[in-house]
Design a protein around this motif. Structure first.
Motif, mmCIF file in Angstrom:
data_model
loop_
_atom_site.group_PDB
_atom_site.id
_atom_site.type_symbol
_atom_site.label_atom_id
_atom_site.label_comp_id
_atom_site.label_asym_id
_atom_site.label_seq_id
_atom_site.Cartn_x
_atom_site.Cartn_y
_atom_site.Cartn_z
ATOM 1 N N LEU A 1 0.829 -1.206 0.000
ATOM 2 C CA LEU A 1 0.000 0.000 0.000
ATOM 3 C C LEU A 1 0.863 1.256 0.000
ATOM 4 C CD1 LEU A 1 -3.000 -0.963 2.302
ATOM 5 C CD2 LEU A 1 -2.808 -1.085 -0.188
ATOM 6 N N LYS A 2 2.015 1.154 0.692
ATOM 7 C CA LYS A 2 2.910 2.319 0.705
ATOM 8 C C LYS A 2 3.421 2.582 -0.720
ATOM 9 C CE LYS A 2 6.886 4.328 2.922
ATOM 10 N NZ LYS A 2 8.273 4.017 2.824
ATOM 11 N N PHE A 3 3.797 1.510 -1.387
ATOM 12 C CA PHE A 3 4.292 1.643 -2.760
ATOM 13 C C PHE A 3 3.234 2.313 -3.649
ATOM 14 C CE2 PHE A 3 4.757 0.097 -7.105
ATOM 15 C CZ PHE A 3 6.091 0.377 -7.355
ATOM 16 N N LEU A 4 1.979 1.907 -3.397
ATOM 17 C CA LEU A 4 0.890 2.350 -4.259
ATOM 18 C C LEU A 4 0.444 3.779 -3.950
ATOM 19 C CD1 LEU A 4 -0.682 0.857 -6.431
ATOM 20 C CD2 LEU A 4 -2.340 0.190 -4.702
ATOM 21 N N PHE A 5 0.442 4.142 -2.683
ATOM 22 C CA PHE A 5 -0.177 5.420 -2.326
ATOM 23 C C PHE A 5 0.785 6.483 -1.797
ATOM 24 C CE2 PHE A 5 -3.877 2.460 -1.955
ATOM 25 C CZ PHE A 5 -4.529 2.951 -3.074
ATOM 26 N N TYR A 6 2.013 6.114 -1.457
ATOM 27 C CA TYR A 6 2.922 7.139 -0.958
ATOM 28 C C TYR A 6 3.661 7.741 -2.145
ATOM 29 C CZ TYR A 6 6.702 9.529 1.308
ATOM 30 O OH TYR A 6 7.584 10.502 1.690
ATOM 31 N N PRO A 7 3.420 9.026 -2.429
ATOM 32 C CA PRO A 7 4.037 9.588 -3.620
ATOM 33 C C PRO A 7 5.512 9.952 -3.423
ATOM 34 C CG PRO A 7 2.547 11.194 -2.613
ATOM 35 C CD PRO A 7 2.534 9.980 -1.739
ATOM 36 N N ASP A 8 6.373 9.079 -3.867
ATOM 37 C CA ASP A 8 7.802 9.349 -3.767
ATOM 38 C C ASP A 8 8.246 9.949 -5.110
ATOM 39 O OD1 ASP A 8 10.500 9.324 -3.667
ATOM 40 O OD2 ASP A 8 10.724 7.175 -3.263
ATOM 41 N N PHE A 9 8.317 11.293 -5.145
ATOM 42 C CA PHE A 9 8.554 11.949 -6.424
ATOM 43 C C PHE A 9 9.966 11.712 -6.968
ATOM 44 C CE2 PHE A 9 4.683 14.047 -5.131
ATOM 45 C CZ PHE A 9 3.982 14.021 -6.320
ATOM 46 N N SER A 10 10.848 11.206 -6.106
ATOM 47 C CA SER A 10 12.189 10.935 -6.626
ATOM 48 C C SER A 10 12.138 9.762 -7.623
ATOM 49 C CB SER A 10 13.144 10.617 -5.479
ATOM 50 O OG SER A 10 12.766 9.393 -4.896
ATOM 51 N N GLN A 11 11.041 8.996 -7.552
ATOM 52 C CA GLN A 11 10.906 7.842 -8.458
ATOM 53 C C GLN A 11 10.288 8.228 -9.804
ATOM 54 O OE1 GLN A 11 11.710 4.547 -7.769
ATOM 55 N NE2 GLN A 11 12.673 5.388 -5.933
ATOM 56 N N LEU A 12 9.765 9.449 -9.873
ATOM 57 C CA LEU A 12 9.009 9.812 -11.068
ATOM 58 C C LEU A 12 9.898 10.523 -12.080
ATOM 59 C CD1 LEU A 12 6.025 9.758 -12.063
ATOM 60 C CD2 LEU A 12 5.889 12.143 -11.343
ATOM 61 N N THR A 13 9.848 10.042 -13.311
ATOM 62 C CA THR A 13 10.640 10.676 -14.365
ATOM 63 C C THR A 13 9.676 11.344 -15.354
ATOM 64 O OG1 THR A 13 10.456 8.648 -15.620
ATOM 65 C CG2 THR A 13 12.434 8.900 -14.259
ATOM 66 N N LEU A 14 10.231 12.116 -16.281
ATOM 67 C CA LEU A 14 9.374 12.712 -17.315
ATOM 68 C C LEU A 14 8.703 11.616 -18.130
ATOM 69 C CD1 LEU A 14 11.316 15.720 -18.830
ATOM 70 C CD2 LEU A 14 9.201 15.725 -17.513
ATOM 71 N N ARG A 15 9.454 10.557 -18.349
ATOM 72 C CA ARG A 15 8.901 9.419 -19.078
ATOM 73 C C ARG A 15 7.686 8.854 -18.324
ATOM 74 N NH1 ARG A 15 10.117 4.227 -21.713
ATOM 75 N NH2 ARG A 15 8.027 3.406 -21.698
ATOM 76 N N GLY A 16 7.788 8.846 -16.970
ATOM 77 C CA GLY A 16 6.676 8.372 -16.140
ATOM 78 C C GLY A 16 5.444 9.245 -16.315
ATOM 79 N N VAL A 17 5.662 10.557 -16.433
ATOM 80 C CA VAL A 17 4.526 11.472 -16.618
ATOM 81 C C VAL A 17 3.857 11.181 -17.963
ATOM 82 C CG1 VAL A 17 3.853 13.895 -16.858
ATOM 83 C CG2 VAL A 17 5.596 13.251 -15.190
ATOM 84 N N ILE B 1 4.594 16.860 -24.673
ATOM 85 C CA ILE B 1 4.788 15.552 -25.329
ATOM 86 C C ILE B 1 5.747 15.702 -26.503
ATOM 87 C CG2 ILE B 1 3.630 13.699 -26.604
ATOM 88 C CD1 ILE B 1 1.023 14.669 -25.131
ATOM 89 N N PHE B 2 5.548 16.749 -27.271
ATOM 90 C CA PHE B 2 6.390 16.969 -28.434
ATOM 91 C C PHE B 2 7.860 17.150 -28.014
ATOM 92 C CE2 PHE B 2 8.447 19.802 -31.494
ATOM 93 C CZ PHE B 2 8.300 19.040 -32.643
ATOM 94 N N LEU B 3 8.069 17.995 -26.999
ATOM 95 C CA LEU B 3 9.449 18.238 -26.549
ATOM 96 C C LEU B 3 10.070 16.950 -26.032
ATOM 97 C CD1 LEU B 3 9.109 21.659 -24.684
ATOM 98 C CD2 LEU B 3 9.998 21.214 -26.966
ATOM 99 N N TYR B 4 9.242 16.154 -25.337
ATOM 100 C CA TYR B 4 9.779 14.906 -24.787
ATOM 101 C C TYR B 4 10.110 13.914 -25.907
ATOM 102 C CZ TYR B 4 10.456 10.676 -22.220
ATOM 103 O OH TYR B 4 11.017 9.536 -21.722
ATOM 104 N N LEU B 5 9.166 13.731 -26.825
ATOM 105 C CA LEU B 5 9.371 12.724 -27.868
ATOM 106 C C LEU B 5 10.541 13.094 -28.788
ATOM 107 C CD1 LEU B 5 5.739 11.706 -28.888
ATOM 108 C CD2 LEU B 5 7.358 10.401 -27.515
ATOM 109 N N THR B 6 10.764 14.399 -28.963
ATOM 110 C CA THR B 6 11.858 14.788 -29.838
ATOM 111 C C THR B 6 13.180 14.870 -29.070
ATOM 112 O OG1 THR B 6 11.165 17.049 -29.470
ATOM 113 C CG2 THR B 6 10.525 16.064 -31.564
ATOM 114 N N GLY B 7 13.124 14.535 -27.773
ATOM 115 C CA GLY B 7 14.358 14.476 -26.984
ATOM 116 C C GLY B 7 14.858 15.843 -26.536
ATOM 117 N N ILE B 8 14.038 16.893 -26.688
ATOM 118 C CA ILE B 8 14.498 18.235 -26.284
ATOM 119 C C ILE B 8 14.502 18.366 -24.751
ATOM 120 C CG2 ILE B 8 13.988 20.731 -26.453
ATOM 121 C CD1 ILE B 8 12.937 20.109 -29.305
ATOM 122 N N ILE B 9 13.558 17.726 -24.068
ATOM 123 C CA ILE B 9 13.626 17.759 -22.597
ATOM 124 C C ILE B 9 13.877 16.348 -22.056
ATOM 125 C CG2 ILE B 9 12.234 19.815 -22.204
ATOM 126 C CD1 ILE B 9 9.827 17.994 -21.675
#
Ligand code: PFF
Length: 447
Positions: free
Chosen positions: A199-215, A439-447
């Motif tokens: 449940l901690k894994f599922l509901f505790y938002p650990d933003f260090s785990q989140l990448t732009l790809r995750g978004v 999305i465009f910036l991400y897919l084209t590798g700019i960010i």
């Protein structure tokens, strides 16, 4: 144009849209995406996506469909005469083939597990053995392709006999049952030793785990799960009666779909940590974990059978709605007979699905941008086709389509108050374009 009839009841209309939305996207894909992207923070972003993009795009598709009572191409022609926006329909059709291509492979796996469950072979194994069981399934081209083809035969048989409505009726019993069984499994999961970590894994938002790809994945997952971005819900909207509240129905579809996804997470993650499975296992995650849960339950044989049967029906209502996109197009725009349209759709679908099934074995070494064919289709379907399509739909309804049509549809010609109109217009006009730039910036590798 074929004569169109409306859904007899409001419940029927909602049930059909929920039937399309709830499927493997919620039960199979959501837990594994959450696992790969670090859990809680991904889920938080996911819920934001549903609120600011998902529900507004469902609404937009309903608006396009109901205001014209036509398929996507005819609707765009009618709403923007003399303009070329209707060409977007071809992207939707291509997108629907890509989705159904990889999706039916997973439906095939569900049938294999249904079969294994019926044979009583799903219980009495260790976590490692469940892992090996899945590996040996996907490594075997005959089994993998065989089940996929069987599923598609079933899908197109249902469609060609015109019994989808029957299936939808069956699933209006099956869906609530699926919901109920998920709740039972969640309760069971709450007694597993790995519950607090899960449940901690599922509901505790650990933003260090989140990448732009995750978004980006959260956006793509939301769109795939809600069946938006490839005009599927335009077709449903086109059958809606003029007196139902589109805002209420869009919200209901979004909320129910999200609830099923979260319940699937609650069912899976305590088990993931109890049985020592890696949360990042990817597409194989639920197939490694679920048998372990059934094993812990009294009457496990029965629960396993019931579960896979319900998931099978949930997937079938989704693939029916997916196949309906090209079929409706061919019938209404290319003036084909229904059997012919079904035959053509089946040919393309079989070809893509077989290639996707073979990408785990015979075509294992073929890579597209470093991904297997299956993974590339899965990625392209949600993160490119549905995401871009959804954003296009939002921008179209927010900026291009006559504002009066939107107002009329949201208020049923002034009969409803339309309190939320400004919220939806804001999301469609501003959030959608900002997301497409991201999305465009991400897919084209700019960010
Ligand atoms: N929403 C379905 C799921 O979550 O399984 C998949 C899907 C159905 C996607 C219909 C697209 C679609 F048009």
């Amino acid at each position: 144009m074929a004569k169109r009839v409306g859904f007899a009841t409001r419940m029927g209309a909602i049930a059909a849209a929920v039937g399309s939305a709830v499927g493997l996207g919620n039960i199979w894909r959501f837990p594994y995406e959450a696992g790969v992207n670090g859990g809680g923070a991904f889920i938080l972003v996911y819920i934001c996506c549903i609120l600011v993009m998902g529900i507004p795009v469902i609404l937009s598709e309903f608006v396009i469909g109901r205001s014209t009572h036509s398929n996507m191409k005819a609707a765009l022609k009618q709403l923007s005469p003399g303009k070329k926006y209707y060409l977007f329909t071809y992207v939707c059709i291509l997108g629907s083939f890509v989705v159904i291509g990889f999706y039916s492979v997973v439906c095939g796996w569900i049938i294999e597990y249904l079969y294994q469950a019926a044979m009583g072979q799903l219980s009495g194994h260790s976590a490692q053995e469940y892992n090996d069981m899945f590996s040996s399934l996907v490594a075997n081209p005959w089994r993998c392709v065989g089940w996929t083809v069987l599923f598609l035969v079933f899908n197109f048989m249902v469609m060609s006999r015109g019994i989808e409505k029957g299936i939808e009726r069956v699933s209006s019993i099956m869906m609530p049952l699926l919901f109920l069984i998920l709740i039972i499994f969640c309760i069971k999961a709450l007694f597993l030793p790995g519950v607090s970590r899960g449940l901690k894994f599922l509901f505790y938002p650990d933003f260090s785990q989140l990448t732009l790809r995750g978004v980006l994945d959260a956006f793509g997952q939301a769109f795939l799960s809600l069946s938006i971005g490839i005009s599927c819900l335009v077709t449903y909207g086109s059958y809606f009666k003029d007196d139902i509240s589109l805002v209420k129905d869009a919200t209901m579809v979004g909320v129910l779909d999200t609830l099923v996804a979260i319940l699937s997470g609650v069912m899976i993650f305590p088990a993931v940590f109890s049985f020592g499975v890696e949360p990042t296992a990817g597409p194989r995650l639920i197939f490694e974990v679920l048998p372990g849960i059934f094993q812990q339950m009294t009457g496990g044989y029965f629960w396993a059978l019931l579960f896979f049967l319900l998931v099978f029906f949930a997937s079938l209502t989704s693939t029916i709605s997916l196949s309906e996109i090209p079929i409706t197009f061919m019938i209404e725009e290319r003036k084909m007979s229904r059997p012919r349209a079904i035959a053509w759709t089946a040919v393309f679908t079989f070809a893509l699905a077989v290639v996707a099934a073979l990408s785990f074995n015979v075509l294992e070494d073929v890579k597209i941008f470093g991904k297997s064919i299956f993974d590339a289709m899965d990625y392209a379907a949600s993160n490119i086709f549905m995401l871009m399509g959804g954003v296009f739909t939002a921008v179209y309804v927010g900026w291009i389509m006559d504002r009066k049509v939107l107002h009329d549809q949201l208020t049923n010609g002034g009969r409803l108050k339309g309190k939320s109109e400004s919220y939806f217009v804001f999301c469609l006009r501003y959030v959608a374009p900002v997301s497409i730039i991201f999305i465009f910036l991400y897919l084209t590798g700019i960010i």
